[in-house]
Design an enzyme around this catalytic site. Structure first.
Site, PDB file in Angstrom:
ATOM      1  N   ASP A   1      58.976  87.561  16.325  1.00  0.00           N
ATOM      2  CA  ASP A   1      58.743  86.577  15.350  1.00  0.00           C
ATOM      3  C   ASP A   1      59.354  86.899  13.871  1.00  0.00           C
ATOM      4  O   ASP A   1      59.116  87.866  13.418  1.00  0.00           O
ATOM      5  CB  ASP A   1      57.355  86.173  14.990  1.00  0.00           C
ATOM      6  CG  ASP A   1      56.418  85.950  16.117  1.00  0.00           C
ATOM      7  OD1 ASP A   1      56.743  86.437  17.442  1.00  0.00           O
ATOM      8  OD2 ASP A   1      55.690  85.102  16.044  1.00  0.00           O
TER       9      ASP A   1
ATOM     10  N   HIS B   1      59.725  84.153  11.445  1.00  0.00           N
ATOM     11  CA  HIS B   1      58.831  83.434  10.649  1.00  0.00           C
ATOM     12  C   HIS B   1      59.311  82.785   9.140  1.00  0.00           C
ATOM     13  O   HIS B   1      58.690  83.116   8.367  1.00  0.00           O
ATOM     14  CB  HIS B   1      57.429  83.715  10.464  1.00  0.00           C
ATOM     15  CG  HIS B   1      56.339  83.245  11.716  1.00  0.00           C
ATOM     16  ND1 HIS B   1      56.286  81.758  12.025  1.00  0.00           N
ATOM     17  CD2 HIS B   1      55.820  84.050  12.497  1.00  0.00           C
ATOM     18  CE1 HIS B   1      55.462  81.694  13.067  1.00  0.00           C
ATOM     19  NE2 HIS B   1      55.154  83.021  13.201  1.00  0.00           N
TER      20      HIS B   1
ATOM     21  N   ASP C   1      59.663  81.751  17.446  1.00  0.00           N
ATOM     22  CA  ASP C   1      58.962  81.479  16.030  1.00  0.00           C
ATOM     23  C   ASP C   1      60.043  82.155  15.056  1.00  0.00           C
ATOM     24  O   ASP C   1      59.753  83.068  14.081  1.00  0.00           O
ATOM     25  CB  ASP C   1      57.564  82.329  15.934  1.00  0.00           C
ATOM     26  CG  ASP C   1      56.475  81.568  16.588  1.00  0.00           C
ATOM     27  OD1 ASP C   1      56.779  80.728  17.401  1.00  0.00           O
ATOM     28  OD2 ASP C   1      55.436  81.922  16.430  1.00  0.00           O
TER      29      ASP C   1
ATOM     30  N   ASP D   1      58.719  78.483  10.210  1.00  0.00           N
ATOM     31  CA  ASP D   1      57.331  77.959   9.407  1.00  0.00           C
ATOM     32  C   ASP D   1      56.684  79.309   8.779  1.00  0.00           C
ATOM     33  O   ASP D   1      57.122  80.417   9.386  1.00  0.00           O
ATOM     34  CB  ASP D   1      56.189  77.633  10.699  1.00  0.00           C
ATOM     35  CG  ASP D   1      56.541  76.331  11.264  1.00  0.00           C
ATOM     36  OD1 ASP D   1      56.964  75.439  10.187  1.00  0.00           O
ATOM     37  OD2 ASP D   1      56.032  75.919  12.266  1.00  0.00           O
ATOM     38  N   ARG D   2      55.813  79.195   7.893  1.00  0.00           N
ATOM     39  CA  ARG D   2      55.121  80.115   7.214  1.00  0.00           C
ATOM     40  C   ARG D   2      55.927  80.582   6.048  1.00  0.00           C
ATOM     41  O   ARG D   2      55.372  80.450   5.061  1.00  0.00           O
ATOM     42  CB  ARG D   2      54.477  81.065   8.057  1.00  0.00           C
ATOM     43  CG  ARG D   2      53.196  80.455   8.864  1.00  0.00           C
ATOM     44  CD  ARG D   2      52.502  81.522   9.318  1.00  0.00           C
ATOM     45  NE  ARG D   2      51.181  81.049  10.181  1.00  0.00           N
ATOM     46  CZ  ARG D   2      50.180  80.699   9.805  1.00  0.00           C
ATOM     47  NH1 ARG D   2      49.869  80.869   8.500  1.00  0.00           N
ATOM     48  NH2 ARG D   2      49.116  80.200  10.424  1.00  0.00           N
TER      49      ARG D   2
ATOM     50  N   ASN E   1      55.973  79.158  20.047  1.00  0.00           N
ATOM     51  CA  ASN E   1      55.023  77.875  19.693  1.00  0.00           C
ATOM     52  C   ASN E   1      55.099  77.319  18.503  1.00  0.00           C
ATOM     53  O   ASN E   1      54.849  75.973  18.400  1.00  0.00           O
ATOM     54  CB  ASN E   1      53.783  78.440  19.908  1.00  0.00           C
ATOM     55  CG  ASN E   1      53.132  79.534  18.888  1.00  0.00           C
ATOM     56  OD1 ASN E   1      53.842  80.421  18.820  1.00  0.00           O
ATOM     57  ND2 ASN E   1      52.177  79.158  18.230  1.00  0.00           N
ATOM     58  N   HIS E   2      55.963  77.741  17.736  1.00  0.00           N
ATOM     59  CA  HIS E   2      56.340  77.321  16.279  1.00  0.00           C
ATOM     60  C   HIS E   2      57.550  76.251  16.264  1.00  0.00           C
ATOM     61  O   HIS E   2      57.963  75.578  15.256  1.00  0.00           O
ATOM     62  CB  HIS E   2      56.339  78.065  15.093  1.00  0.00           C
ATOM     63  CG  HIS E   2      55.048  78.338  14.642  1.00  0.00           C
ATOM     64  ND1 HIS E   2      54.494  77.574  13.593  1.00  0.00           N
ATOM     65  CD2 HIS E   2      53.986  79.249  14.990  1.00  0.00           C
ATOM     66  CE1 HIS E   2      53.051  78.147  13.301  1.00  0.00           C
ATOM     67  NE2 HIS E   2      52.922  79.164  14.302  1.00  0.00           N
TER      68      HIS E   2
ATOM     69  N   HIS F   1      57.744  84.537  24.834  1.00  0.00           N
ATOM     70  CA  HIS F   1      57.226  84.546  23.529  1.00  0.00           C
ATOM     71  C   HIS F   1      55.637  84.614  23.543  1.00  0.00           C
ATOM     72  O   HIS F   1      55.171  85.706  22.787  1.00  0.00           O
ATOM     73  CB  HIS F   1      57.376  83.132  22.800  1.00  0.00           C
ATOM     74  CG  HIS F   1      56.512  83.201  21.293  1.00  0.00           C
ATOM     75  ND1 HIS F   1      57.376  83.631  20.154  1.00  0.00           N
ATOM     76  CD2 HIS F   1      55.542  82.683  20.795  1.00  0.00           C
ATOM     77  CE1 HIS F   1      56.333  83.771  19.139  1.00  0.00           C
ATOM     78  NE2 HIS F   1      55.145  82.997  19.690  1.00  0.00           N
TER      79      HIS F   1
ATOM     80  N   ARG G   1      42.889  81.462  20.087  1.00  0.00           N
ATOM     81  CA  ARG G   1      43.755  80.647  19.453  1.00  0.00           C
ATOM     82  C   ARG G   1      43.206  79.294  19.731  1.00  0.00           C
ATOM     83  O   ARG G   1      43.593  78.329  18.963  1.00  0.00           O
ATOM     84  CB  ARG G   1      45.181  80.742  19.715  1.00  0.00           C
ATOM     85  CG  ARG G   1      45.844  82.073  19.383  1.00  0.00           C
ATOM     86  CD  ARG G   1      47.285  81.942  19.900  1.00  0.00           C
ATOM     87  NE  ARG G   1      47.796  83.299  19.899  1.00  0.00           N
ATOM     88  CZ  ARG G   1      48.597  83.887  18.635  1.00  0.00           C
ATOM     89  NH1 ARG G   1      48.516  83.120  17.904  1.00  0.00           N
ATOM     90  NH2 ARG G   1      49.081  85.185  18.852  1.00  0.00           N
TER      91      ARG G   1
ATOM     92  N   HIS H   1      54.487  86.774  19.265  1.00  0.00           N
ATOM     93  CA  HIS H   1      53.440  85.859  19.094  1.00  0.00           C
ATOM     94  C   HIS H   1      52.252  86.716  18.374  1.00  0.00           C
ATOM     95  O   HIS H   1      51.389  85.839  17.841  1.00  0.00           O
ATOM     96  CB  HIS H   1      53.214  85.375  20.450  1.00  0.00           C
ATOM     97  CG  HIS H   1      52.289  84.261  20.654  1.00  0.00           C
ATOM     98  ND1 HIS H   1      52.570  83.203  19.608  1.00  0.00           N
ATOM     99  CD2 HIS H   1      50.949  84.006  21.379  1.00  0.00           C
ATOM    100  CE1 HIS H   1      51.385  82.193  20.011  1.00  0.00           C
ATOM    101  NE2 HIS H   1      50.627  82.991  20.952  1.00  0.00           N
TER     102      HIS H   1
END
Length: 486
Positions: A230, A232, A259, A262-263, A291-292, A340, A388, A415
Site C-alpha cells: 500500500d 495510500h 491501495d 485514499d487517506r 480494497n481502496h 492485496h 474489519r 493491506h
C-alpha cells in the site's frame, strides 16, 4: 471480597491500573499494545463498559472496524446509558461506510446527551450523509444502462494554454522524460494539465482492460522484480522508493499491490505517476486492485474529494471505471502468488478460478473477489471472522493448503500496517508488505518493499523510513464527518 461474577476488589484495582497503562499506550499511538492491555483489564473485570469502549477505539485506529463494533456493542450491553459506547460504534460504522447504522447510534447519543454540542454536530453530518446516500441510490442508473464516461472524452480536443509551463506529452507516447518532469512538478506542488491527465488515465484504461484478472509474470534468470505494498496517497514516500530502488523500467520492473489512493492527501499525484509508468512501458510496472480502489472507499477516505479539488467531477467517474479494470492477482514464475488482501472462505480455490473472475465491477460484499481484496491472516489455524467486518481471517493451514494445491511456494500480500513495513508469518509461507511509512502521519511504522531475483526468488526485504512532505494533512479531502473522528 468477591462480587457476584467472581471479580475481587484486587481484580478491580489491577484492572484499573491496566486501563491507565493502556490509555498511555493509546496516546503514544501504540494501538496494538493498548489493545493487549485493555484485553488484560477486561479479563480481570469484564463488566466495565469503559474498557470495552476504549478497546473499540483502539481497534478503530488499526482499521479493525468489525472488532470495534463488537466491543462497542458489548459496552452498551453492559451499560445502555453509556453514550461513548454508541458514539464509538457509530464511528466504526461510519468508517465501514454503514451510514444508516451509524445514524441510529448517533441518534441514541443525542437521546442520552441532548445538550452535547459535539454529538449534535456529528448527528447533523451523519444525517446529511444518509440523505445524500439515499439521493444517490434513487438516481443511480442500472449498470446495463450506464454509458462509459471514458468513451465520451476526447482529450485531443482540449487546448493547452500557451502560459502552461508544466510537463507535456508530445503526440501519443508517454516518455520517460515526460514522467520525470511530471513527478518533479508534482514534487513542487505544480499540477498537470487536464489534457495530459486524461491522456494518461485513458491510455492506462486501455492497457488494464486487456489484461486478465490474474496476470502471470515471468522474471528471467539473473533478473530481479520488486513488489511494493500500500502507498495510500503518500507521494513523497513513493518518490523515496524510486530513489532507493530505481525508477520502473523493463530492466527494473515493479508490482504495486493495491491501495494506491485514499487517506494520504497526494493520491492524485500517486495514481497519475503509476499510470504514466504503465503507459510508458507496460512491462515496467504491474498494478493490482486493492480494497481502496473502489467508489465506496474513495467517497469516504479522501480520493473522491481530492480528485474533485485537483481535477474535476468527470475524473471521479473515470477513475472509478479504470479501477474496475485493475487485475486482482499476479503469479511470479509460477511460484509466488501476490494479492492485496488474502485467501478464501472455502478450500479448493484454484488459480483458474481466480482467472475466471469477472472483475469489471465494484467489489461485491462477499465471494472470491471480495475475499481477495479484504481478507487477513490470523495466527491460529482455520478460519475466523474478519477484524474489519469484511472478508475473513485465515490461518497457516489455509495458506499451506492453497499453496500446495496450486503448486506455489509463497503468498505475498499487503493491506495491513506493520511496524517494520513487513511481517513474515505462517511458517515463512506468507509475507505482508506495506509501503506507506508513518502511515497517516501518526503510526510511526516503517515502509518496505521486496526484491526477488530469479531463479531462486528468495525475498530480499528493504525497510525504509518516512520522508517529509508539504504540510497537507492526511485525510485533508476526506468526507467531512470522517475527519471529525480522525
Amino acid at each position: 471480597m468477591a462480587s457476584i461474577d467472581g471479580t475481587t476488589n484486587s481484580d478491580v484495582e489491577k484492572a484499573e491500573e491496566l486501563k491507565l497503562l493502556a490509555n498511555e499506550a493509546f496516546k503514544a499511538h501504540k494501538y496494538h499494545q493498548a489493545i493487549e492491555l485493555y484485553t488484560q483489564a477486561i479479563e480481570l473485570n469484564n463488566q466495565n463498559a469503559v474498557y470495552w469502549a476504549n478497546r473499540a477505539i483502539a481497534h478503530t485506529r488499526l482499521e479493525e472496524y468489525g472488532s470495534a463494533v463488537q466491543d462497542a456493542t458489548k459496552a452498551v450491553e453492559i451499560d445502555p446509558r453509556y453514550s461513548k459506547g454508541y458514539y464509538r460504534r457509530g464511528a466504526a460504522y461510519l468508517a465501514m461506510g454503514k451510514f444508516k447504522e451509524a445514524l441510529k447510534d448517533f441518534q441514541q447519543v443525542k437521546r442520552i446527551c441532548p445538550n452535547d454540542p459535539d454529538a449534535n454536530r456529528k448527528l447533523k453530518e451523519c444525517e446529511k450523509a444518509v440523505q445524500k446516500l439515499r439521493f444517490e441510490e434513487a438516481i443511480a442508473v442500472q449498470d446495463y444502462d450506464r454509458h462509459s464516461v471514458a468513451d465520451s472524452i476526447d482529450y485531443r480536443s482540449i487546448d493547452v494554454e500557451p502560459q502552461y509551463a508544466g510537463a507535456r506529452i508530445e503526440g501519443d507516447n508517454v516518455t520517460l522524460d515526460f514522467v520525470k518532469k511530471m513527478m518533479d512538478d508534482f514534487k513542487n506542488q505544480k499540477p498537470l494539465h487536464k489534457r495530459y491527465a486524461y491522456q494518461i488515465v485513458l491510455q492506462a484504461r486501455e492497457m488494464l482492460r486487456a489484461t486478465p484478472s490474474l496476470v502471470d509474470i515471468t522474471v528471467q534468470n539473473g533478473d530481479h522484480f520488486t513488489v511494493c505494498g500500500d502507498v495510500h496517497g503518500q507521494f513523497y514516500d513513493l518518490l523515496n522508493i524510486f530513489e532507493l530502488n530505481g525508477l520502473p523500467s523493463e530492466e527494473n520492473p515493479y508490482l504495486f499491490n493495491g491501495d494506491f489512493v485514499d487517506r494520504g492527501s497526494f493520491s492524485v499525484e500517486v495514481i497519475l505517476a503509476l499510470f504514466a509508468f504503465k503507459c510508458m512501458s507496460p512491462s515496467a510496472i504491474y498494478l493490482s486492485r486493492g480494497n481502496h480502489e473502489s467508489k465506496s472507499m474513495n467517497k469516504i477516505y479522501g480520493f473522491e474529494g481530492e480528485v474533485k479539488s485537483k481535477l474535476s467531477d468527470t475524473f471521479v467517474e473515470l477513475f472509478a471505471e479504470v479501477f474496475c479494470c485493475l487485475p486482482l492477482a499476479h503469479v511470479i514464475n509460477e511460484k509466488i502468488f501476490v494479492v492485496h488482501g488474502g485467501l478464501f472462505s472455502t478450500d479448493g480455490v484454484k488459480i483458474s478460478d481466480i482467472r475466471a473472475i469477472d472483475r469489471f465491477c465494484e467489489p461485491p460484499e462477499e465471494g472470491l473477489m471480495c475475499e481477495l481484496l479484504w481478507s487477513d491472516p490470523q495466527p491460529g489455524l482455520g478460519r475466523g471472522p474478519s477484524k474489519r467486518g469484511v472478508g475473513l481471517s485465515f490461518g497457516e493451514d489455509v495458506t499451506k493448503r492453497f499453496l500446495q494445491e496450486n503448486n506455489l511456494e509463497l503468498l505475498v500480500r499487503s493491506h495491513e500496517v506493520k511496524d517494520e513495513g513487513y511481517e513474515i508469518e505462517h511458517d515463512g509461507r506468507l509475507i505482508t508488505v506495506f509501503s506507506a511509512p508513518n502511515y497517516c502521519d501518526q503510526m510511526g511504522n516503517k515502509g518496505a518493499f521486496i526484491r526477488f531475483k530469479a531463479p531462486d526468488l528468495k525475498p530480499d526485504i528493504v525497510s525504509f523510513s518516512a520522508v517529509p512532505h508539504p504540510d497537507v494533512k492526511p485525510m485533508a479531502y476526506a468526507n467531512n464527518f470522517l475527519r471529525m473522528f480522525s
